[in-house]
Scaffold this active site. Structure first.
Site, PDB file in Angstrom:
ATOM      1  N   GLU A 191      -2.213  -8.973   3.356  1.00 25.05           N
ATOM      2  CA  GLU A 191      -2.512  -9.476   4.705  1.00 25.05           C
ATOM      3  C   GLU A 191      -3.993  -9.403   5.044  1.00 25.05           C
ATOM      4  OE1 GLU A 191      -2.048  -5.055   5.409  1.00 25.05           O
ATOM      5  OE2 GLU A 191      -1.287  -6.561   4.011  1.00 25.05           O
ATOM      6  N   HIS A 242      -3.736  -4.849  -0.026  1.00 26.95           N
ATOM      7  CA  HIS A 242      -3.225  -5.400   1.230  1.00 26.95           C
ATOM      8  C   HIS A 242      -3.288  -6.928   1.190  1.00 26.95           C
ATOM      9  CE1 HIS A 242      -2.900  -1.750   3.778  1.00 26.95           C
ATOM     10  NE2 HIS A 242      -3.814  -1.283   2.943  1.00 26.95           N
ATOM     11  N   CYS A 268       0.838  -1.200   0.000  1.00 30.61           N
ATOM     12  CA  CYS A 268       0.000   0.000   0.000  1.00 30.61           C
ATOM     13  C   CYS A 268       0.877   1.256   0.000  1.00 30.61           C
ATOM     14  CB  CYS A 268      -0.996  -0.032   1.160  1.00 30.61           C
ATOM     15  SG  CYS A 268      -2.354   1.152   0.970  1.00 30.61           S
TER      16      CYS A 268
END
Length: 205
Positions: A186, A184, A82
């Site tokens: 994650e 993202h 990001c």
């Protein structure tokens, strides 16, 4: 198994990234100082917030020189996430014009949006992927974005994934040992874990 150094400069989603790394069976550590960067063998630069504030924090903590040494001169692999990816660019145009790390040729500019599209761009979008190790198994997968700015690349060969949100958005970039995602991983479920696994198992030549 590799030891992954996650860079803490006060603007990253460290816990979620560390949890994902651990889930994949790899060890991780949080690094904050130039000395710790010198020990690193694999780096992740996360980021949430504004481009100028992030560059100020990296500079004031002495991390810019250490990162240039390890990444540009020594060639260790790094993944930007990001805002972390955006910092790889030449310049950012958020609030003020601000120099980035200058690793990826391009600028970070505000999303244009469009009719019925809100800024920030927040939610799941389908990836269009090039043939690149980082993206193996991710073609046409949906991943999670939260951002108001994106990277406008000077060299189209450095774009390895894109999505569409009223305009073409640079979703992932690559240059040698440097890779980054605007989304993202994650927070992107199985697709994000697959991408992180690809990065953690990568051995740049």
């Amino acid at each position: 198994m590799s030891l992954v150094s996650v860079i803490d400069y006060g603007m990253g989603n460290l816990k979620s990234v560390a949890n994902a790394i651990e889930h994949l069976g790899h060890q991780w550590e949080i690094v904050k100082t130039p000395e710790e960067i010198q020990r690193a063998t694999r780096l992740i630069l996360p980021g949430v917030g504004a481009f100028p504030a992030a560059m100020e924090r990296l500079s004031s903590s002495g991390l810019v020189d250490a990162l240039n040494q390890r990444v540009l001169l020594e060639g260790i692999p790094i993944l930007g996430i990001c805002l972390g990816m955006q910092l790889f660019a030449d310049k950012g145009y958020e609030h003020v014009v601000c120099n980035g790390l200058g690793w990826i040729s391009g600028d970070v500019v505000k999303l244009e949006g469009g009719e019925g599209l809100k800024i920030p761009h927040m939610g799941w979008n389908e990836l269009e992927c090039a043939d690149h190790f980082l993206l193996h198994g991710l073609e046409k997968e949906n991943v999670y974005f939260v951002h108001s700015f994106h990277m406008r690349l000077s060299d189209p060969d450095q774009l390895i994934a894109k999505c569409t949100y009223g305009q073409v958005v640079s979703a992932a970039v690559s240059k040698g040992n440097i890779v980054g995602t605007q989304f993202h991983p994650e927070k992107s479920g199985k697709a994000g874990l697959r991408l992180l696994g690809n990065f953690l198992n990568w051995s740049p030549s």
